[in-house]
Design an enzyme around this catalytic site. Structure first.
Site, PDB file in Angstrom:
ATOM      1  N   GLU A 111     -50.692 -21.713  41.796  1.00  0.00           N
ATOM      2  CA  GLU A 111     -51.127 -22.708  41.780  1.00  0.00           C
ATOM      3  C   GLU A 111     -51.710 -22.514  43.479  1.00  0.00           C
ATOM      4  OE1 GLU A 111     -50.839 -26.487  44.361  1.00  0.00           O
ATOM      5  OE2 GLU A 111     -50.287 -24.710  45.652  1.00  0.00           O
ATOM      6  N   ARG A 116     -52.149 -31.564  41.078  1.00  0.00           N
ATOM      7  CA  ARG A 116     -52.539 -30.905  41.959  1.00  0.00           C
ATOM      8  C   ARG A 116     -54.398 -30.116  41.300  1.00  0.00           C
ATOM      9  NH1 ARG A 116     -48.490 -31.187  43.876  1.00  0.00           N
ATOM     10  NH2 ARG A 116     -47.106 -29.513  44.862  1.00  0.00           N
ATOM     11  N   SER A 131     -45.220 -23.269  46.871  1.00  0.00           N
ATOM     12  CA  SER A 131     -45.170 -23.594  45.074  1.00  0.00           C
ATOM     13  C   SER A 131     -46.158 -22.108  44.736  1.00  0.00           C
ATOM     14  CB  SER A 131     -45.223 -24.459  44.579  1.00  0.00           C
ATOM     15  OG  SER A 131     -44.224 -25.418  44.758  1.00  0.00           O
TER      16      SER A 131
HETATM   17  N1  EPU Z   1     -35.478 -25.755  39.429  1.00  0.00           N
HETATM   18  C1  EPU Z   1     -34.593 -24.816  39.078  1.00  0.00           C
HETATM   19  N2  EPU Z   1     -35.100 -23.586  39.923  1.00  0.00           N
HETATM   20  C2  EPU Z   1     -35.429 -22.961  41.079  1.00  0.00           C
HETATM   21  C3  EPU Z   1     -36.261 -24.235  41.506  1.00  0.00           C
HETATM   22  C4  EPU Z   1     -36.125 -25.656  41.095  1.00  0.00           C
HETATM   23  O1  EPU Z   1     -33.714 -24.940  37.862  1.00  0.00           O
HETATM   24  O2  EPU Z   1     -35.578 -22.380  41.112  1.00  0.00           O
HETATM   25  C5  EPU Z   1     -35.334 -26.917  39.115  1.00  0.00           C
HETATM   26  C6  EPU Z   1     -34.545 -27.811  40.326  1.00  0.00           C
HETATM   27  O3  EPU Z   1     -33.507 -28.205  39.607  1.00  0.00           O
HETATM   28  C7  EPU Z   1     -35.814 -29.331  39.476  1.00  0.00           C
HETATM   29  C8  EPU Z   1     -36.910 -28.898  38.635  1.00  0.00           C
HETATM   30  O4  EPU Z   1     -36.905 -27.186  38.912  1.00  0.00           O
HETATM   31  O5  EPU Z   1     -34.720 -29.800  38.402  1.00  0.00           O
HETATM   32  C9  EPU Z   1     -37.866 -29.446  40.093  1.00  0.00           C
HETATM   33  O6  EPU Z   1     -37.616 -28.908  41.723  1.00  0.00           O
HETATM   34  P1  EPU Z   1     -37.970 -30.000  42.892  1.00  0.00           P
HETATM   35  O7  EPU Z   1     -38.025 -31.247  42.657  1.00  0.00           O
HETATM   36  O8  EPU Z   1     -37.558 -28.932  43.571  1.00  0.00           O
HETATM   37  O9  EPU Z   1     -39.422 -29.419  43.041  1.00  0.00           O
HETATM   38  P2  EPU Z   1     -40.602 -28.541  42.249  1.00  0.00           P
HETATM   39  O10 EPU Z   1     -41.589 -28.980  40.673  1.00  0.00           O
HETATM   40  O11 EPU Z   1     -40.147 -27.184  42.240  1.00  0.00           O
HETATM   41  C10 EPU Z   1     -42.661 -29.767  43.578  1.00  0.00           C
HETATM   42  C11 EPU Z   1     -43.661 -29.103  44.513  1.00  0.00           C
HETATM   43  C12 EPU Z   1     -44.017 -28.842  45.426  1.00  0.00           C
HETATM   44  C13 EPU Z   1     -42.888 -30.328  45.751  1.00  0.00           C
HETATM   45  C14 EPU Z   1     -42.190 -30.588  45.280  1.00  0.00           C
HETATM   46  C15 EPU Z   1     -40.514 -32.170  45.601  1.00  0.00           C
HETATM   47  C16 EPU Z   1     -46.148 -28.366  42.729  1.00  0.00           C
HETATM   48  C17 EPU Z   1     -45.909 -26.321  41.701  1.00  0.00           C
HETATM   49  N3  EPU Z   1     -44.607 -28.132  43.270  1.00  0.00           N
HETATM   50  O12 EPU Z   1     -41.901 -28.252  43.139  1.00  0.00           O
HETATM   51  O13 EPU Z   1     -44.667 -28.758  46.799  1.00  0.00           O
HETATM   52  O14 EPU Z   1     -43.207 -29.944  47.727  1.00  0.00           O
HETATM   53  O15 EPU Z   1     -42.109 -31.017  43.928  1.00  0.00           O
HETATM   54  O16 EPU Z   1     -42.532 -33.115  45.447  1.00  0.00           O
HETATM   55  O17 EPU Z   1     -46.141 -29.004  42.226  1.00  0.00           O
HETATM   56  C18 EPU Z   1     -45.982 -26.560  47.167  1.00  0.00           C
HETATM   57  O18 EPU Z   1     -47.555 -27.378  45.799  1.00  0.00           O
HETATM   58  O19 EPU Z   1     -46.551 -25.878  47.667  1.00  0.00           O
HETATM   59  C19 EPU Z   1     -44.667 -27.782  47.260  1.00  0.00           C
HETATM   60  C20 EPU Z   1     -43.878 -27.123  47.503  1.00  0.00           C
END
Ligand code: EPU
Length: 340
Positions: A335, A165, A239
């Protein structure tokens, strides 16, 4: 050049908050940029480049300068070899249209970044990524107007200094370059495992074993529909926090108290902890704070339910970061970019 005045910016951001821009102009071709910046310099006005407004937070006082709305079009195949096609894309093209067009051409490299709102020129700024792909993987180079020299430059992937990012465009060279086009090299090979964990889980659950750019795009769109609110009916900025990068000692220390805490080794002695998990386990998921909802399907997303000012959002953000800091000794970082 049609420069308009006093334009409300809330309509131009997906968070639907913030005050007006003193000046607002659409940019349809790159040749308009030198004149615009000359004019701005003469009047000592700052210029901010607006893409889709999906990763931007505007303060209540608005912006006392010129908002230049990037609308430069273009989608052109400029090179081809046995394994790839190279595409030159105007910065103003809607990102998901670009993904769809490349998927329709059977090309792989950005299909997992389906459904991301915003413009193409914005994708290198925070090295947009999703479901195992990031723009740094396929970007060959980009063209930009250099506001420091008044000329146009071509920057290679290395020049952009990408990391999670992050890039020079929100780091050392913040505000210096206006990205006018990007050049991506996409593969003719179809996508192959290993896929990002939640994507693989979806594919398994739906017994999808034919991995094509189309099936991956469809799967990602379905996962996103479940986890991310549509910006058309629920104002948000995707995010709202970056995932947390912490040193190994802190990660190990936290694991003792929270053995189920997820973490991903970054390979350089740091660990990435999902901020969504931290916010959820600090007890904030689904909570309404100052008119801002911690989204009940994904705690990393803040939805503007009834906030009317930036200050409401700032208060909600500060309450969340304070609560997470107290619970986990981790300082969350916002972010989306914030217009100064
Ligand atoms: N999780 C929780 N609770 C929640 C949300 C997430 O426990 O309420 C845990 C999930 O269980 C999982 C982990 O967090 O183990 C990761 O969640 P997820 O794979 O959904 O992705 P993220 O890390 O929350 C990132 C990006 C997203 C992107 C997704 C998929 C960032 C800041 N965000 O989210 O990007 O779509 O991965 O690759 O890196 C954005 O930047 O606006 C965005 C949506």
């Amino acid at each position: 050049m049609d420069i308009r005045t006093n334009i409300p910016l809330r309509a131009h951001t997906t968070m639907k908050l913030g005050g007006p821009a003193r000046f607002f102009v659409d940019i349809h071709q790159k040749d308009e940029l030198p004149g615009l910046f000359e004019r701005a310099a003469k009047q000592s006005l700052p210029v901010y480049i607006l893409g889709g407004g999906s990763n931007l937070i505007v303060k209540d006082e608005g912006f006392q300068g010129i908002i230049a709305h990037m609308k430069i079009p273009g989608f052109e195949i400029v090179a081809e070899d046995a394994g790839s096609k190279t595409i030159h894309i105007g910065a103003g093209e809607n990102w998901d249209d670009v993904v769809k067009r490349s998927v329709d051409l059977g090309l792989s490299g950005i299909e997992a970044m389906s459904g991301i709102p915003g413009s193409t020129g914005a994708t290198p700024v925070q090295n947009v990524g999703a479901y195992g792909q990031e723009i740094a993987d396929t970007l060959v180079s980009l063209e930009a107007f250099d506001t420091k020299t008044g000329g146009f430059v071509t920057l290679s992937r290395n020049d952009c200094n990408f990391s999670y990012r992050q890039s020079i465009f929100r780091g050392d060279a913040s505000g210096r370059y206006v990205i006018t086009s990007t050049t991506l090299r996409l593969s003719k090979n179809q996508p192959a495992p290993p896929f990002y964990a939640s994507l693989q889980a979806y594919l398994d659950e739906h017994t999808i074993s034919l991995y094509t750019v189309e099936t991956i795009r469809e799967a990602v769109l379905a996962i996103r529909a479940e986890k991310l609110p549509s910006v058309n009916d629920k104002p948000s900025a995707g995010s709202f926090f970056k995932n947390a990068l912490v040193e190994e000692w802190l990660y190990n220390d936290l694991l003792k108290q929270h053995p189920d805490m997820p973490g991903f080794a970054m390979g350089n002695g740091t660990w990435k902890i999902p901020s969504g998990w931290l916010i959820e386990h600090a007890g904030l998921k689904g909570k309404l704070l100052h008119g801002i909802r911690v989204y009940d399907k994904n705690a990393l997303v803040l939805v503007n339910e009834s906030a009317s000012t930036y200050q409401d959002l700032a208060n909600a953000r500060d309450e969340i970061t304070r609560t997470v800091q107290t619970a986990f000794r981790i300082q969350l970082e916002q972010e989306p970019l914030e217009l100064a």
